[in-house]
Design a protein around this motif. Structure first.
Motif, mmCIF file in Angstrom:
data_model
loop_
_atom_site.group_PDB
_atom_site.id
_atom_site.type_symbol
_atom_site.label_atom_id
_atom_site.label_comp_id
_atom_site.label_asym_id
_atom_site.label_seq_id
_atom_site.Cartn_x
_atom_site.Cartn_y
_atom_site.Cartn_z
ATOM 1 N N ILE A 141 1.319 -6.417 -8.807
ATOM 2 C CA ILE A 141 2.438 -5.675 -8.246
ATOM 3 C C ILE A 141 2.656 -6.106 -6.806
ATOM 4 N N ARG A 142 3.884 -6.428 -6.500
ATOM 5 C CA ARG A 142 4.253 -6.791 -5.129
ATOM 6 C C ARG A 142 5.250 -5.771 -4.610
ATOM 7 N N ILE A 143 5.147 -5.468 -3.334
ATOM 8 C CA ILE A 143 6.168 -4.646 -2.712
ATOM 9 C C ILE A 143 6.743 -5.401 -1.530
ATOM 10 N N LYS A 144 8.019 -5.215 -1.357
ATOM 11 C CA LYS A 144 8.718 -5.888 -0.257
ATOM 12 C C LYS A 144 9.408 -4.827 0.582
ATOM 13 N N TRP A 145 9.145 -4.874 1.869
ATOM 14 C CA TRP A 145 9.869 -4.029 2.809
ATOM 15 C C TRP A 145 10.835 -4.932 3.557
ATOM 16 N N SER A 146 12.088 -4.504 3.683
ATOM 17 C CA SER A 146 13.063 -5.319 4.411
ATOM 18 C C SER A 146 14.013 -4.427 5.199
ATOM 19 N N LYS A 147 14.435 -4.973 6.320
ATOM 20 C CA LYS A 147 15.434 -4.328 7.158
ATOM 21 C C LYS A 147 16.091 -5.419 7.987
ATOM 22 N N ASN A 148 17.424 -5.427 7.972
ATOM 23 C CA ASN A 148 18.192 -6.492 8.624
ATOM 24 C C ASN A 148 17.729 -7.832 8.062
ATOM 25 N N GLN A 149 17.277 -8.737 8.871
ATOM 26 C CA GLN A 149 16.834 -10.047 8.379
ATOM 27 C C GLN A 149 15.312 -10.148 8.272
ATOM 28 N N ARG A 150 14.613 -9.061 8.491
ATOM 29 C CA ARG A 150 13.148 -9.075 8.481
ATOM 30 C C ARG A 150 12.628 -8.550 7.149
ATOM 31 N N GLU A 151 11.588 -9.207 6.607
ATOM 32 C CA GLU A 151 10.957 -8.712 5.387
ATOM 33 C C GLU A 151 9.465 -8.990 5.425
ATOM 34 N N ILE A 152 8.712 -8.117 4.779
ATOM 35 C CA ILE A 152 7.262 -8.246 4.673
ATOM 36 C C ILE A 152 6.883 -7.990 3.218
ATOM 37 N N TRP A 153 5.990 -8.830 2.698
ATOM 38 C CA TRP A 153 5.523 -8.713 1.316
ATOM 39 C C TRP A 153 4.053 -8.315 1.293
ATOM 40 N N TRP A 154 3.711 -7.415 0.366
ATOM 41 C CA TRP A 154 2.329 -7.049 0.112
ATOM 42 C C TRP A 154 2.069 -7.100 -1.372
ATOM 43 N N ARG A 155 0.824 -7.291 -1.716
ATOM 44 C CA ARG A 155 0.373 -7.181 -3.102
ATOM 45 C C ARG A 155 -0.450 -5.903 -3.186
ATOM 46 N N LEU A 156 -0.073 -5.019 -4.102
ATOM 47 C CA LEU A 156 -0.805 -3.763 -4.239
ATOM 48 C C LEU A 156 -2.186 -4.020 -4.822
ATOM 49 N N MET A 157 -3.115 -3.209 -4.381
ATOM 50 C CA MET A 157 -4.493 -3.324 -4.840
ATOM 51 C C MET A 157 -4.851 -2.058 -5.611
ATOM 52 N N ASN A 158 -5.710 -2.225 -6.602
ATOM 53 C CA ASN A 158 -6.183 -1.072 -7.359
ATOM 54 C C ASN A 158 -7.030 -0.212 -6.433
ATOM 55 N N GLY A 159 -6.661 1.006 -6.299
ATOM 56 C CA GLY A 159 -7.394 1.902 -5.422
ATOM 57 C C GLY A 159 -6.734 3.258 -5.389
ATOM 58 N N LYS A 160 -7.089 4.022 -4.414
ATOM 59 C CA LYS A 160 -6.557 5.372 -4.311
ATOM 60 C C LYS A 160 -5.208 5.376 -3.618
ATOM 61 N N LEU A 161 -4.364 6.245 -4.111
ATOM 62 C CA LEU A 161 -3.085 6.537 -3.482
ATOM 63 C C LEU A 161 -3.249 7.929 -2.891
ATOM 64 N N LYS A 162 -3.303 8.011 -1.576
ATOM 65 C CA LYS A 162 -3.581 9.287 -0.927
ATOM 66 C C LYS A 162 -2.298 9.913 -0.410
ATOM 67 N N PRO A 163 -2.037 11.169 -0.811
ATOM 68 C CA PRO A 163 -0.826 11.838 -0.328
ATOM 69 C C PRO A 163 -0.962 12.256 1.128
ATOM 70 N N LYS A 164 0.125 12.147 1.838
ATOM 71 C CA LYS A 164 0.214 12.620 3.223
ATOM 72 C C LYS A 164 1.485 13.449 3.321
ATOM 73 N N ASN A 175 4.943 -8.134 -12.290
ATOM 74 C CA ASN A 175 4.906 -9.365 -13.059
ATOM 75 C C ASN A 175 4.947 -9.016 -14.545
ATOM 76 N N ASN A 176 5.832 -9.687 -15.302
ATOM 77 C CA ASN A 176 5.970 -9.397 -16.728
ATOM 78 C C ASN A 176 4.748 -9.804 -17.542
ATOM 79 N N GLN A 177 4.059 -10.860 -17.148
ATOM 80 C CA GLN A 177 2.885 -11.308 -17.893
ATOM 81 C C GLN A 177 1.619 -10.599 -17.443
ATOM 82 N N PHE A 178 1.451 -10.413 -16.140
ATOM 83 C CA PHE A 178 0.254 -9.783 -15.578
ATOM 84 C C PHE A 178 0.687 -8.457 -14.969
ATOM 85 N N ARG A 179 0.678 -7.406 -15.780
ATOM 86 C CA ARG A 179 1.263 -6.120 -15.410
ATOM 87 C C ARG A 179 0.625 -5.489 -14.184
ATOM 88 N N SER A 180 -0.628 -5.826 -13.872
ATOM 89 C CA SER A 180 -1.261 -5.230 -12.693
ATOM 90 C C SER A 180 -0.981 -6.027 -11.418
#
Length: 120
Positions: free
Chosen positions: A21-44, A14-19
């Motif tokens: 953040i939305r992510i969209k996963w899509s494949k074919n006609q299917r899509e799912i939206w999430w809003r990222l939360m402040n927290g840890k990003l753990k490597p795998k 979002n340009n006004q509220f920089r924190s």
């Protein structure tokens, strides 16, 4: 729950509220939206990350595992995530401990007028 294998992942900021953040996963006609939360990003491994996000369709927190097709994309995602949500410093935990000591000290000194607000 396995939501999908492969597909496209897009991050929106979002340009006004920089924190906001939305992510969209899509494949074919299917899509799912999430809003990222402040927290840890753990490597795998080199190409995968685990993080917390809010599923906007069912209004629930989820733990996402995201695997990228190559290391460069994975690194770019990590850099962007940490620009938006800087990792928490250990000093914050130390400050919390100091606050606990200050509060206890304030209670001991209450009779001398040095306590925090309220009763006496």
């Amino acid at each position: 729950v396995d939501r999908g294998i492969s597909g496209q992942l897009i991050m929106f900021q979002n340009n006004q509220f920089r924190s906001d953040i939305r992510i969209k996963w899509s494949k074919n006609q299917r899509e799912i939206w999430w809003r990222l939360m402040n927290g840890k990003l753990k490597p795998k491994g080199e190409r995968a990350w685990v993080l917390k996000a809010w599923d906007t369709s069912n209004n629930k927190q989820e733990i996402l595992a995201i695997r990228f097709s190559d290391v460069q994309l994975s690194t770019q995602f990590s850099i962007k995530f940490h620009e938006i949500f800087p990792p928490q410093q250990p000093q914050q935990q130390q400050n919390y401990g100091n606050n606990q000591q200050q509060q206890r000290g304030g209670n001991r000194n209450r009779g001398r007028g040095r306590g925090r607000g309220g009763g006496g």
